[in-house]
Design an enzyme around this catalytic site. Structure first.
Site, PDB file in Angstrom:
ATOM      1  N   CYS A   1      55.288 -68.577  -4.580  1.00 38.53           N
ATOM      2  CA  CYS A   1      56.141 -67.817  -3.689  1.00 38.53           C
ATOM      3  C   CYS A   1      57.377 -68.384  -3.036  1.00 38.53           C
ATOM      4  O   CYS A   1      58.686 -68.954  -3.889  1.00 38.53           O
ATOM      5  CB  CYS A   1      55.564 -66.627  -2.770  1.00 38.53           C
ATOM      6  SG  CYS A   1      56.220 -65.561  -2.235  1.00 38.53           S
TER       7      CYS A   1
ATOM      8  N   ARG B   1      61.006 -54.820   1.642  1.00 32.81           N
ATOM      9  CA  ARG B   1      60.014 -56.244   1.392  1.00 32.81           C
ATOM     10  C   ARG B   1      59.194 -55.671   0.125  1.00 32.81           C
ATOM     11  O   ARG B   1      58.469 -54.863   0.325  1.00 32.81           O
ATOM     12  CB  ARG B   1      59.167 -56.723   2.156  1.00 32.81           C
ATOM     13  CG  ARG B   1      60.143 -57.388   3.078  1.00 32.81           C
ATOM     14  CD  ARG B   1      59.462 -58.311   3.723  1.00 32.81           C
ATOM     15  NE  ARG B   1      58.378 -59.414   3.587  1.00 32.81           N
ATOM     16  CZ  ARG B   1      58.759 -60.677   3.147  1.00 32.81           C
ATOM     17  NH1 ARG B   1      59.951 -60.489   3.242  1.00 32.81           N
ATOM     18  NH2 ARG B   1      58.605 -61.896   2.315  1.00 32.81           N
TER      19      ARG B   1
ATOM     20  N   HIS C   1      49.538 -64.866  -3.971  1.00 32.41           N
ATOM     21  CA  HIS C   1      49.775 -65.906  -2.940  1.00 32.41           C
ATOM     22  C   HIS C   1      47.914 -65.781  -2.868  1.00 32.41           C
ATOM     23  O   HIS C   1      47.410 -65.459  -3.336  1.00 32.41           O
ATOM     24  CB  HIS C   1      49.868 -65.015  -1.567  1.00 32.41           C
ATOM     25  CG  HIS C   1      51.406 -65.398  -1.084  1.00 32.41           C
ATOM     26  ND1 HIS C   1      51.838 -66.848  -0.610  1.00 32.41           N
ATOM     27  CD2 HIS C   1      52.584 -64.971  -1.267  1.00 32.41           C
ATOM     28  CE1 HIS C   1      53.330 -66.546  -0.228  1.00 32.41           C
ATOM     29  NE2 HIS C   1      53.438 -65.304  -0.416  1.00 32.41           N
TER      30      HIS C   1
HETATM   31  N1  GLN Z   1      60.615 -66.296   2.249  1.00 31.80           N
HETATM   32  C1  GLN Z   1      60.596 -65.737   0.855  1.00 31.80           C
HETATM   33  C2  GLN Z   1      60.455 -64.249   0.522  1.00 31.80           C
HETATM   34  O1  GLN Z   1      60.436 -63.394   1.341  1.00 31.80           O
HETATM   35  C3  GLN Z   1      59.103 -66.038   0.372  1.00 31.80           C
HETATM   36  C4  GLN Z   1      58.617 -65.464   1.093  1.00 31.80           C
HETATM   37  C5  GLN Z   1      57.177 -66.045   0.944  1.00 31.80           C
HETATM   38  O2  GLN Z   1      56.714 -67.095   0.698  1.00 31.80           O
HETATM   39  N2  GLN Z   1      55.847 -65.222   0.982  1.00 31.80           N
HETATM   40  O3  GLN Z   1      61.026 -63.679  -0.921  1.00 31.80           O
END
Ligand code: GLN
Length: 240
Positions: free
Chosen positions: A94, A127, A190
């Protein structure tokens, strides 16, 4: 033989327990009688040496933590790039994945990346949060996991980790997720990525061992009953 794993910034990048991937690699090595040493490189440390490192791992984090890490890692950009070009194994999740690219463009600023992969990331409006299933072409079966990212990553001519069967992936549109380049595995997946995907874990470990011992004949199979049950459960729950 001893395999050395360098965990970059576990104090800042450890969202959803990305650290479990380190434990999984360590265990799957020791179950086969291969020694594993884990070294953490945190914010308080001042430098690392990649000459005896076999696997580098970097997890994910919020934009704030990612910014701090990006800034600090730029200092090690050349060393990390040479390590990758020389076939060093690198696993990035990520936020860690995004910072391997040219840049991560947020609404009001652009974070410079390490430029190890020819990719870039731009923040989108919504998101991308979902369980996710991928079909890779270098190992059997499906890779399963969970994604939660605001960034959309564009991978150009790089090969993806897998085709998206369920979920969003790199940019929510291309049907590609992650990048595999030399011995780099970079992904948005993740949490317990490697415990739920033992074949991917063994692919990563094999690459690292082969770089050290080119005559290595392969890892002894493990039973993996629980691991495969967890993987199958997610595949059956979400795959259409
Ligand atoms: N900050 C990054 C995003 O939101 C990665 C987030 C994360 O590692 N989950 O795209």
């Amino acid at each position: 033989m001893k395999i050395k794993i360098l965990h970059l910034y576990p104090d800042l990048l450890n969202l959803y327990g990305d650290k479990g991937n380190i434990e999984c690699m360590r265990k799957r090595l020791t179950w086969r009688g291969i020694d594993a040493q884990v070294q953490a490189y945190t914010c308080d440390d001042t430098g690392f040496d990649l000459s005896d490192v076999d696997i580098v791992f970097i997890g994910g984090g919020s934009d704030r933590e990612q910014k701090i890490v990006c800034h600090r890692l730029l200092e090690h950009k050349d060393a990390l790039k040479s390590y990758v070009e020389d076939g060093g194994t690198l696993v990035a999740v990520c936020g860690g994945y995004q910072l391997l690219g040219k840049y991560y463009k947020l609404e009001d600023e652009t974070i410079e990346g390490l430029n190890i992969l020819d990719i870039y990331t731009e923040q989108g409006k919504k998101r991308l949060i979902s369980n996710i299933i991928l079909k890779p072409d270098f190992i059997e079966g499906e890779i399963v996991g969970f994604e939660n990212h605001g960034g959309r990553t564009y991978i150009g001519s790089h090969s993806p980790l897998g085709k998206v069967v369920y979920g969003y992936g790199n940019d929510g549109k291309s049907g590609a997720e992650g990048v595999v380049y030399k011995n780099v595995v970079a992904t948005y997946l993740h949490g317990p990525l490697l415990p739920k995907n033992p074949k991917l874990c063994d692919y990563i470990l094999t690459n690292a061992i082969k770089r050290k011992a080119p005559d290595f004949e392969g890892l002894k199979p493990l039973k993996d009953e629980l691991e495969n049950t967890a993987n199958d459960y997610i595949v059956n729950r979400f795959k259409k």
